[in-house]
Design a protein around this motif. Sequence first.
Motif, mmCIF file in Angstrom:
data_model
loop_
_atom_site.group_PDB
_atom_site.id
_atom_site.type_symbol
_atom_site.label_atom_id
_atom_site.label_comp_id
_atom_site.label_asym_id
_atom_site.label_seq_id
_atom_site.Cartn_x
_atom_site.Cartn_y
_atom_site.Cartn_z
ATOM 1 N N ALA A 67 -13.042 -18.470 -58.586
ATOM 2 C CA ALA A 67 -13.169 -17.496 -57.499
ATOM 3 C C ALA A 67 -13.575 -16.116 -58.018
ATOM 4 N N GLU A 68 -13.050 -15.744 -59.181
ATOM 5 C CA GLU A 68 -13.386 -14.447 -59.758
ATOM 6 C C GLU A 68 -14.816 -14.403 -60.293
ATOM 7 N N SER A 69 -15.398 -15.566 -60.535
ATOM 8 C CA SER A 69 -16.748 -15.648 -61.106
ATOM 9 C C SER A 69 -17.788 -15.903 -60.031
ATOM 10 N N ASP A 74 -23.212 -20.228 -66.235
ATOM 11 C CA ASP A 74 -24.121 -21.266 -66.707
ATOM 12 C C ASP A 74 -23.323 -22.522 -67.030
ATOM 13 N N GLY A 75 -23.940 -23.670 -66.835
ATOM 14 C CA GLY A 75 -23.325 -24.929 -67.228
ATOM 15 C C GLY A 75 -22.243 -25.394 -66.271
ATOM 16 N N HIS A 92 -22.372 -23.629 -60.580
ATOM 17 C CA HIS A 92 -22.782 -22.529 -59.700
ATOM 18 C C HIS A 92 -24.299 -22.486 -59.685
ATOM 19 N N ASP A 93 -24.896 -22.440 -58.517
ATOM 20 C CA ASP A 93 -26.363 -22.461 -58.425
ATOM 21 C C ASP A 93 -26.999 -21.079 -58.513
ATOM 22 N N SER A 99 -20.610 -25.959 -56.484
ATOM 23 C CA SER A 99 -20.465 -27.394 -56.250
ATOM 24 C C SER A 99 -19.279 -27.901 -57.056
ATOM 25 N N LEU A 100 -18.418 -28.657 -56.392
ATOM 26 C CA LEU A 100 -17.240 -29.239 -57.031
ATOM 27 C C LEU A 100 -17.360 -30.760 -56.975
#
Length: 141
Positions: A67-69, A74-75, A92-93, A99-100
């Motif tokens: 959530a903080e990011s 990347d990755g 993260h796109d 996406s989880l």
Amino acid sequence: MLTQLDDGFEITAEPGRGRVRLRAVERPWNDEVLDFLCEIEDAGISATGAIRTLGGDSLPAWTAELAESYVGWDGVRSWRSLEHDLRIDATHDRRGHVSLRFAVRGPRGYEADAWEASACVQLDAGEDTKRFAAEVATFLA
């Protein structure tokens, strides 16, 4: 989309796509062991795993870091339960979506030949991911 249930919560992707439920949390022996169910559904699959953790195996801290990011990373960032019966991979796109992928393994997830099923759900970075982190923290409290 996040929805509260009587005994947990549900994350759904767009209609007809991935669905994940975390529910029925319990402490079977009144110690650090914390168990819950992870139910996943996606096109053509449905699986339920009984997940064992030690006090949540730092899942609330891991989701809070996601959530903080909200700007992105990347990755793949991964979390795994104590007995490897649940793995969550987050990507993260960099366009505002996280996406989880929830991968349930059983019956002994730590064994190489355990079955595995997975489903993917997507959250908006920012408020949706913060809400997911808050739901996880409340669920495992």
